[in-house]
Design a protein around this motif. Sequence first.
Motif, mmCIF file in Angstrom:
data_model
loop_
_atom_site.group_PDB
_atom_site.id
_atom_site.type_symbol
_atom_site.label_atom_id
_atom_site.label_comp_id
_atom_site.label_asym_id
_atom_site.label_seq_id
_atom_site.Cartn_x
_atom_site.Cartn_y
_atom_site.Cartn_z
ATOM 1 N N GLY A 1 0.716 -1.306 -0.141
ATOM 2 C CA GLY A 1 0.099 -0.144 -0.077
ATOM 3 C C GLY A 1 0.774 1.211 -0.036
ATOM 4 N N GLU A 2 2.053 1.444 -0.329
ATOM 5 C CA GLU A 2 2.895 2.270 -0.273
ATOM 6 C C GLU A 2 2.375 3.343 -1.380
ATOM 7 O OE1 GLU A 2 7.691 3.632 -0.421
ATOM 8 O OE2 GLU A 2 7.108 1.329 -0.880
ATOM 9 N N GLY A 3 2.433 4.629 -0.937
ATOM 10 C CA GLY A 3 1.847 5.731 -1.763
ATOM 11 C C GLY A 3 0.357 5.801 -1.755
ATOM 12 N N LEU A 4 -0.285 4.921 -0.988
ATOM 13 C CA LEU A 4 -1.717 5.336 -0.990
ATOM 14 C C LEU A 4 -2.096 5.957 0.295
ATOM 15 C CD1 LEU A 4 -4.709 4.774 -1.601
ATOM 16 C CD2 LEU A 4 -4.698 2.554 -0.105
ATOM 17 N N ARG A 5 -3.081 7.122 -0.029
ATOM 18 C CA ARG A 5 -3.248 8.071 0.961
ATOM 19 C C ARG A 5 -4.786 8.301 0.927
ATOM 20 N NH1 ARG A 5 1.349 10.462 3.170
ATOM 21 N NH2 ARG A 5 3.094 8.991 2.500
ATOM 22 N N MET A 6 -5.572 8.205 2.114
ATOM 23 C CA MET A 6 -6.722 8.825 2.397
ATOM 24 C C MET A 6 -6.958 9.972 3.009
ATOM 25 S SD MET A 6 -8.070 5.580 0.769
ATOM 26 C CE MET A 6 -9.879 5.459 1.461
ATOM 27 N N LEU A 7 -7.961 10.982 2.580
ATOM 28 C CA LEU A 7 -8.359 12.053 3.095
ATOM 29 C C LEU A 7 -9.588 12.474 3.569
ATOM 30 C CD1 LEU A 7 -6.997 14.939 4.127
ATOM 31 C CD2 LEU A 7 -7.310 15.896 1.715
ATOM 32 N N SER A 8 -9.736 12.850 4.717
ATOM 33 C CA SER A 8 -11.211 13.144 5.179
ATOM 34 C C SER A 8 -11.116 14.262 6.089
ATOM 35 C CB SER A 8 -12.056 11.875 5.634
ATOM 36 O OG SER A 8 -11.290 11.491 6.940
ATOM 37 N N GLY A 9 -12.426 14.673 6.415
ATOM 38 C CA GLY A 9 -12.547 15.325 7.648
ATOM 39 C C GLY A 9 -12.756 14.684 8.898
ATOM 40 N N PRO A 10 -13.449 15.081 9.904
ATOM 41 C CA PRO A 10 -13.590 14.284 10.974
ATOM 42 C C PRO A 10 -14.630 13.217 10.774
ATOM 43 C CG PRO A 10 -14.766 16.468 11.282
ATOM 44 C CD PRO A 10 -13.764 16.509 10.300
ATOM 45 N N VAL A 11 -14.262 11.888 11.435
ATOM 46 C CA VAL A 11 -15.279 10.726 11.170
ATOM 47 C C VAL A 11 -15.325 10.078 12.628
ATOM 48 C CG1 VAL A 11 -15.123 8.668 10.269
ATOM 49 C CG2 VAL A 11 -13.962 10.560 9.099
ATOM 50 N N THR A 12 -16.751 10.102 13.069
ATOM 51 C CA THR A 12 -17.196 9.255 14.262
ATOM 52 C C THR A 12 -17.685 8.040 13.763
ATOM 53 O OG1 THR A 12 -19.304 10.155 14.328
ATOM 54 C CG2 THR A 12 -17.555 11.661 15.376
ATOM 55 N N SER A 13 -18.052 7.825 12.742
ATOM 56 C CA SER A 13 -18.800 6.555 12.277
ATOM 57 C C SER A 13 -17.988 5.318 12.630
ATOM 58 C CB SER A 13 -18.995 6.671 10.824
ATOM 59 O OG SER A 13 -19.206 5.257 10.439
ATOM 60 N N PRO A 14 -18.761 4.569 13.596
ATOM 61 C CA PRO A 14 -18.140 3.177 14.012
ATOM 62 C C PRO A 14 -17.562 2.508 12.810
ATOM 63 C CG PRO A 14 -19.576 3.820 15.635
ATOM 64 C CD PRO A 14 -19.783 4.620 14.462
ATOM 65 N N THR A 15 -18.615 2.302 11.868
ATOM 66 C CA THR A 15 -18.455 1.494 10.763
ATOM 67 C C THR A 15 -17.256 1.873 9.897
ATOM 68 O OG1 THR A 15 -20.692 0.777 10.897
ATOM 69 C CG2 THR A 15 -19.794 0.630 8.513
ATOM 70 N N LEU A 16 -17.180 3.246 9.462
ATOM 71 C CA LEU A 16 -16.289 3.658 8.708
ATOM 72 C C LEU A 16 -14.946 3.730 9.139
ATOM 73 C CD1 LEU A 16 -15.795 4.900 5.940
ATOM 74 C CD2 LEU A 16 -15.922 7.274 6.955
ATOM 75 N N ARG A 17 -15.057 3.737 10.726
ATOM 76 C CA ARG A 17 -13.414 3.725 11.158
ATOM 77 C C ARG A 17 -13.190 2.457 11.166
ATOM 78 N NH1 ARG A 17 -12.686 8.549 14.788
ATOM 79 N NH2 ARG A 17 -10.841 7.268 15.811
ATOM 80 N N ALA A 18 -13.863 1.554 11.245
ATOM 81 C CA ALA A 18 -13.562 0.021 11.191
ATOM 82 C C ALA A 18 -13.115 -0.492 10.042
ATOM 83 C CB ALA A 18 -14.689 -1.071 11.755
ATOM 84 N N GLN A 19 -13.737 0.072 8.756
ATOM 85 C CA GLN A 19 -13.456 0.060 7.588
ATOM 86 C C GLN A 19 -11.991 0.647 7.181
ATOM 87 O OE1 GLN A 19 -17.086 1.506 5.680
ATOM 88 N NE2 GLN A 19 -16.748 -0.445 4.337
ATOM 89 N N LEU A 20 -11.726 1.637 7.887
ATOM 90 C CA LEU A 20 -10.442 2.324 7.390
ATOM 91 C C LEU A 20 -9.286 1.566 8.091
ATOM 92 C CD1 LEU A 20 -11.592 6.123 7.529
ATOM 93 C CD2 LEU A 20 -10.831 4.672 5.560
#
Length: 871
Positions: free
Chosen positions: A110-129
């Motif tokens: 995964g070298e070179g991959l970046r994800m960018l977001s604002g604040p995230v409180t979603s337990p589901t999205l946090r688990a996915q990330l």
Amino acid sequence: QPNAPIHPWVNMPEARADGSPVFYASAVLREGHAQGVLITTHGGRPTKVEGNPLHPSSLGATDVFAQAEVLQLWDPDRSQAPVRRLVVSSWDAFETEWQRIANELDAHGGEGLRMLSGPVTSPTLRAQLDALAKRWPRSRWHQYGSVAPAASHDEQQLFHFDRASCVLALAADPFSEGPGNVRHAMDWARKRASDGPQTAFAAQIAPGLFGARADRRVALAPQAIEAMASRLASGQPAPGFESDVLAKLQAAGRGALVIAGSMLSPRAHASVRALNERLGAVGNTVESIEPLGWSRDAGTLSDLVRDMNEGRVSTLVVLDANPVYDTPGELGFAQALSRVKFTAHCGLFGDETAHACEWHLPLAHTFEQWSDALAHDGTPTLIQPAIAPLYDGRSLHEIVALLARDNVRDGHAIVQRTWRGRSSGDFDAFWRDSLRKGFVATSVMPDSIRHPAALASSHWIAGQARNDTQLEAVFVADWSTADGRFANNAWLQELPRPFTKHTWDNAAFIGPGTAKRFGLETGDKVRITAGSRAIVAPVWVQGTHAEGAVTLPLGYGRTRAGRVGNGVGFDAFRLMPASGAPLPVQIERLGSTHDFAVTQHTLDPSGRDPARTVEAGGHLEHDAPSASLYPKWDYPEHAWAMTIDLDSCIGCNACTIACQAENNIPVVGKEQVAKGREMHWIRVDAYDSPELDNTIFQPLPCMHCERAPCELVCPVGATMHDSEGLNVQVYNRCIGTRFCSNNCPYKVRRFNFLQFSDETTESLKGQRNPNVTVRGRGVMEKCNYCLQRVARARQHSQRTGVPLVDGDVVTACQAVCPTRAIHFGDLADPNSEIVKLRASPRQASRHYALLAELNTQPRTTYLARVKGNKS
């Protein structure tokens, strides 16, 4: 409706044969946090948003942004399909290309991959990330905040206004800022109503809603507020205001509460935290918890920009954010983005970032998707769709599942997977109960409450030299467009700002002394410069603004917002420093002017007393009603009336936009507003009050006069009295003479000079309330106490044989109000709240009618604002 089962609120039946609305518990997101709402649907169409009375972040109320979400849903400018290099494509095409990218990432961890977001409180999205990070351990997730990009995210604070007897806000407005703003206002109002006036102090740069309700407010530049925080924390206040404030705080003890705004430095926040600890407030009026929306493992925006410029980023996926627009100009995000080989943007609109990326993937609106999030206090909240996606959009959960090559791609199943592992017992019963309530009946807070160590001091500008042409520029979210995400929302663009009543614009706000020093007046255009960056902005001279500072609202100057938001105002992000802190700037008058569209041209009451005040325990004097030639009306069944408590009103404008959503009120545009043709049925007037030495707000709907001057002058009987005391408008009779408006002393009637209602855009038709007529050109309209809600309650009573009781009819403005300032009920019912409110000794002393000397005997009346203790 969605294919998956959705559950109506609590015990409401799935469908109603009589065409009544059906409510679904869900949430809107503010800074990544959930604010519980009820989505009103008619025939499967979301038409209105109400607060969820069971949800701790709303308790049945909302703010202007939650009300406007329904228009965001139906916005015809929303993205409708995936786009590659500005050409319409498909999800299959994107997935095919992503498979190639993913294979390359697999080969290098995964070298070179970046994800960018604002604040995230979603337990589901946090688990996915988290799962994606485990799959590609050399990738990284970055987060940023658009309004305070470098603010510390080491802690998050919970404020308990219901426990506070003395509050000090330093460059903060807890009634409008942050995900807990609605709950703060609600708790403050309840405390004030039950225990009497609290003591409130505010030191602000620009006026705010909390400052307008403060007993004493001072306007100070940022450096002066920083210095005040330090002196108060050290127990060495300056004489006068500071010593009085500290004495009151010390007297309140653990009932004291001190709040620092996000623009202040970590050093100032540390001073405020130390002061709260010394007062004993920590654990009572304020609690420090883990930052719910911020990951300690995530990188910063500055880290990402540096890595992009240095060629260490090959793949960037932007998750529901617009960093090309809403990041500090000093960082140069757009230039850095151009160095990345593969870029994908996920968003609701084809915004500035979408146009700069190779791929743009349309998101489903919150009301179209399954998700979850945490409220401001950590309450887990489930988000269920009220309608199937209007376009080919997907939720972030479904997009991240695609990126991670997850076998489960359905949003409903992904969210359920998260909660199956967190629930015990019968999952189906748990799931159904949580959806009906709108939140999970457990709390994550006990394990995350903590008391963080003191923060390290930050870079701060206090030591930098300033000359006579410099000011401190302060960057704030706009009252209506926030950080720009609502720029294409016409309801919000046309919503008058609380203290200036201007619309369709932002302005550089300065104090009168600063204006005099630079020879400026409201409307003058200036060039504001910081180093090599500059912007051109019109000035607004504000009497209650701090001297030596200029406030620059963000969220304007958009180029890819949509047909409504493009080219409106100036872009303050271009001037914003990477720290987001106040910035020394120079100001230069250009010699040209700008015209603002305003709905109230002066805040001076001109010697009159429309919004009245009274001393605590005092009594208003009233003149006896005089004789009248108007006929006397009889009301055999109901006599509807409204009373507005000015002591509770904070001027948030939520009532105005709730009324607009409920009653199909059109927008008219800047040019028509400038001509005085705005259409809002309830406005919130603001006045400079000499008695309060502050601003006082007064909501003004139709007065529904018993002796209505409008009724006797209409040549066709279009405005008339009904059997329940309402002054109603028969649209089919109106011929547009406007005699009624000319004869109305309250100026609350609105006329369609042009065809303001959009009758051609199909998506906008879906938002409208089918129980309210859509008016056309040449028709007069006004507040009718939400007659459709009165009729619905009456019809239900007739059908069931159960008499109407107090609370069966709730108007839109009453329902939305976060401080419960608006009361509505039946004067013919001696047990109704409104009768008790007007008759109780404590409230009757404050009760009055606006312009009572005209003897119109309005059904809409007021309770005067109680003066606080200034000593």
